[in-house]
Design a protein around this motif. Structure first.
Motif, mmCIF file in Angstrom:
data_model
loop_
_atom_site.group_PDB
_atom_site.id
_atom_site.type_symbol
_atom_site.label_atom_id
_atom_site.label_comp_id
_atom_site.label_asym_id
_atom_site.label_seq_id
_atom_site.Cartn_x
_atom_site.Cartn_y
_atom_site.Cartn_z
ATOM 1 N N THR A 107 0.453 -1.287 -0.319
ATOM 2 C CA THR A 107 0.020 -0.348 0.297
ATOM 3 C C THR A 107 0.788 1.342 0.023
ATOM 4 N N ALA A 108 1.687 1.356 1.137
ATOM 5 C CA ALA A 108 2.760 1.972 0.885
ATOM 6 C C ALA A 108 3.111 2.883 -0.531
ATOM 7 N N ALA A 109 4.077 1.824 -1.052
ATOM 8 C CA ALA A 109 4.724 1.746 -2.483
ATOM 9 C C ALA A 109 3.967 2.578 -3.436
ATOM 10 N N VAL A 110 2.629 2.244 -3.389
ATOM 11 C CA VAL A 110 1.253 2.613 -4.342
ATOM 12 C C VAL A 110 1.718 3.558 -4.086
ATOM 13 N N HIS A 111 1.141 4.466 -2.747
ATOM 14 C CA HIS A 111 0.965 5.899 -2.645
ATOM 15 C C HIS A 111 1.992 6.929 -2.747
ATOM 16 N N LEU A 112 3.388 5.927 -3.004
ATOM 17 C CA LEU A 112 4.491 6.604 -3.149
ATOM 18 C C LEU A 112 4.896 6.380 -4.810
ATOM 19 N N GLY A 113 3.442 6.344 -5.782
ATOM 20 C CA GLY A 113 3.716 6.309 -6.799
ATOM 21 C C GLY A 113 4.057 4.829 -7.936
ATOM 22 N N ALA A 114 4.090 3.765 -7.092
ATOM 23 C CA ALA A 114 4.845 2.318 -8.339
ATOM 24 C C ALA A 114 3.361 2.946 -8.873
ATOM 25 N N ASP A 115 3.517 2.112 -10.226
ATOM 26 C CA ASP A 115 2.023 1.703 -11.289
ATOM 27 C C ASP A 115 2.117 0.184 -11.368
ATOM 28 N N VAL A 116 3.216 -0.679 -11.500
ATOM 29 C CA VAL A 116 3.262 -1.363 -11.607
ATOM 30 C C VAL A 116 3.460 -2.535 -9.933
ATOM 31 N N VAL A 117 2.922 -3.879 -10.024
ATOM 32 C CA VAL A 117 3.123 -4.792 -8.631
ATOM 33 C C VAL A 117 3.426 -5.576 -9.192
ATOM 34 N N ARG A 131 -3.897 -12.990 -2.062
ATOM 35 C CA ARG A 131 -3.888 -11.298 -1.376
ATOM 36 C C ARG A 131 -3.657 -10.464 -1.464
ATOM 37 N N HIS A 132 -2.271 -10.698 -1.423
ATOM 38 C CA HIS A 132 -2.057 -9.266 -2.622
ATOM 39 C C HIS A 132 -1.596 -9.110 -3.326
ATOM 40 N N LEU A 133 -2.281 -9.884 -4.612
ATOM 41 C CA LEU A 133 -2.763 -9.310 -5.935
ATOM 42 C C LEU A 133 -4.434 -8.194 -6.060
ATOM 43 N N GLY A 134 -5.267 -9.582 -5.099
ATOM 44 C CA GLY A 134 -6.145 -7.950 -4.803
ATOM 45 C C GLY A 134 -6.430 -6.861 -4.034
ATOM 46 N N THR A 135 -4.647 -6.802 -2.969
ATOM 47 C CA THR A 135 -4.690 -5.089 -2.420
ATOM 48 C C THR A 135 -3.919 -4.682 -3.914
ATOM 49 N N ALA A 136 -3.413 -5.084 -4.099
ATOM 50 C CA ALA A 136 -2.911 -5.238 -5.617
ATOM 51 C C ALA A 136 -3.773 -3.645 -6.826
ATOM 52 N N ARG A 137 -4.870 -4.740 -7.066
ATOM 53 C CA ARG A 137 -5.877 -4.166 -7.849
ATOM 54 C C ARG A 137 -7.226 -3.373 -7.140
ATOM 55 N N SER A 138 -7.388 -3.460 -5.360
ATOM 56 C CA SER A 138 -7.807 -2.357 -4.907
ATOM 57 C C SER A 138 -7.344 -0.915 -5.103
ATOM 58 N N LEU A 139 -5.397 -0.904 -5.499
ATOM 59 C CA LEU A 139 -5.198 -0.133 -5.216
ATOM 60 C C LEU A 139 -5.139 0.990 -6.593
ATOM 61 N N SER A 140 -5.812 -0.055 -7.543
ATOM 62 C CA SER A 140 -5.665 0.761 -8.911
ATOM 63 C C SER A 140 -4.172 0.855 -9.413
ATOM 64 N N ALA A 141 -3.254 -0.690 -8.408
ATOM 65 C CA ALA A 141 -2.008 -0.299 -9.659
ATOM 66 C C ALA A 141 -2.457 -1.583 -10.439
ATOM 67 N N GLU A 142 -1.035 -1.772 -11.576
ATOM 68 C CA GLU A 142 -1.411 -2.993 -12.440
ATOM 69 C C GLU A 142 -0.745 -3.917 -11.785
ATOM 70 N N ALA A 143 -1.260 -5.070 -11.380
ATOM 71 C CA ALA A 143 -1.074 -6.766 -10.598
ATOM 72 C C ALA A 143 -0.626 -7.806 -11.735
#
Length: 346
Positions: A107-117, A131-143
């Motif tokens: 979550t912190a990484a996406v908030h700092l600007g990560a586009d692709v997880v 769990r983590h793929l779901g988190t990435a999708r919920s944060l609107s990052a590319e999972a």
């Protein structure tokens, strides 16, 4: 020839997206000690070269800085902030292996600007990515989901595991040749199986222990992969990764569009050589042994240290680790195996 056979079997070819983990996977080669100026210099150069995705972080990913596998010079937030500021057009990627990183790190990484997880798992353990793929999708990052040490599973098993990750929300899936063990035919067989099982882009990440990283990456593209990892000068532990600038040139010759400027990526490689590494990776005896044994390339340094400490042959130690199918995260077993070798030689 295998290339012409496969190439003529398909009528249309997609563009190839290059994913550059120089500032993450390359970190292994320097003990995770890249500083702010080094990160900024290389990120600026790759941005100018129009490299689509630039991955950054500790060699083992988000949250991995530790005494067990090496403390990074910089914390995750500093690394991500530095690279994000330099990337005005390229996307920023991060890598995370459950067990080292957490949802909070992600979550912190996406908030700092990560586009692709990228969420990574051992090749038979895709269930830990859910769990983590779901988190990435919920944060609107590319999972994305990737399978490590993929030579340890059959093509059919890899395809099943990749299909699971797609079910969990992965928007691209694929395999890492973590030990640099593959031949082109091995890659073709596995990528073909995965492309038949999923309807998302397929990823291939090569290592150069047997001198075949670029050839294996080309084989992956010919077999249907459309996301290929490569690092400047092959920057990475052991024999290094697929060499970015060479791969771009080879794909250009084969008629694949990467969107990367060749002159600019050659300049970026020069920046990497001048600022990131003491010397480019080379294929030494230890690297070849690691590839043949199927042992994680990141084990080179601890294997050499354990071999010296116990007075055993490093190649024998690599082969013994391969027989025991030791994987990343089991670094503490290297010393145990070295001591067993020493005791057995008495």
């Amino acid at each position: 020839m295998w290339i012409s056979r496969i190439r003529t079997s398909r009528a249309a070819w997609p563009s190839v997206l290059i994913h550059d983990p120089t500032l993450r996977d390359g970190h292994h080669a320097v003990g995770h000690q890249l500083d702010v100026d080094q990160l900024r210099a290389y990120a600026t150069a790759t941005n100018a070269a129009r490299v689509p995705v630039v991955e950054v972080g500790h060699g083992n990913g988000l949250g991995a800085s530790s005494l067990q596998i090496g403390r990074a010079l910089l914390d995750d937030a500093t690394m991500l902030t530095t690279v994000r500021e330099a990337l005005t057009s390229s996307k920023m990627g991060v890598f995370m292996a459950p067990g080292w990183g957490t949802s909070q790190d992600l979550t912190a990484a996406v908030h700092l600007g990560a586009d692709v997880v990228r969420i990574a798992a051992h090749c038979t353990e895709a269930d830990v990515t859910e769990r983590h793929l779901g988190t990435a999708r919920s944060l609107s990052a590319e999972a994305q989901g990737v399978l490590l040490m993929s030579h340890m599973a059959s093509p059919e098993r890899l395809a099943e595991q990749c299909a699971l990750m797609v079910k969990y929300g992965a928007q691209a899936v694929g395999i890492m040749d973590s030990a640099g063990r593959y031949l082109p035919g091995d890659v073709i067989e596995r990528v073909h199986a995965i492309t038949e099982a999923v309807d998302v882009p397929v990823i291939f990440h090569g290592h150069n222990n047997l001198g075949l990283a670029v050839a294996n990456s080309l084989a992956a593209v010919e077999a249907g992969a459309s996301v290929i990892d490569a690092t400047a000068r092959g920057f990475g532990t052991g024999a290094g990764n697929t060499q970015l600038e060479a791969l771009v040139a080879v794909l250009d010759r084969r008629g694949f569009d990467t969107g990367i400027g060749l002159r600019e990526v050659l300049s970026a490689a020069d920046v990497a050589a001048d600022h990131l590494m003491k010397a480019p990776p080379s294929i030494d005896s230890i690297a070849v042994a690691g590839g043949l044994a199927g042992v994680f390339s990141g084990f080179k340094r601890p294997v050499l240290e354990a071999a010296r400490a116990e007075g055993v042959n490093a190649i024998d130690l690599f082969l013994a680790l391969g027989q025991r199918q030791i994987v990343a995260g089991q670094e503490d077993l290297i010393g145990d195996v070295a001591r067993q070798l020493k005791a057995g030689s008495r």
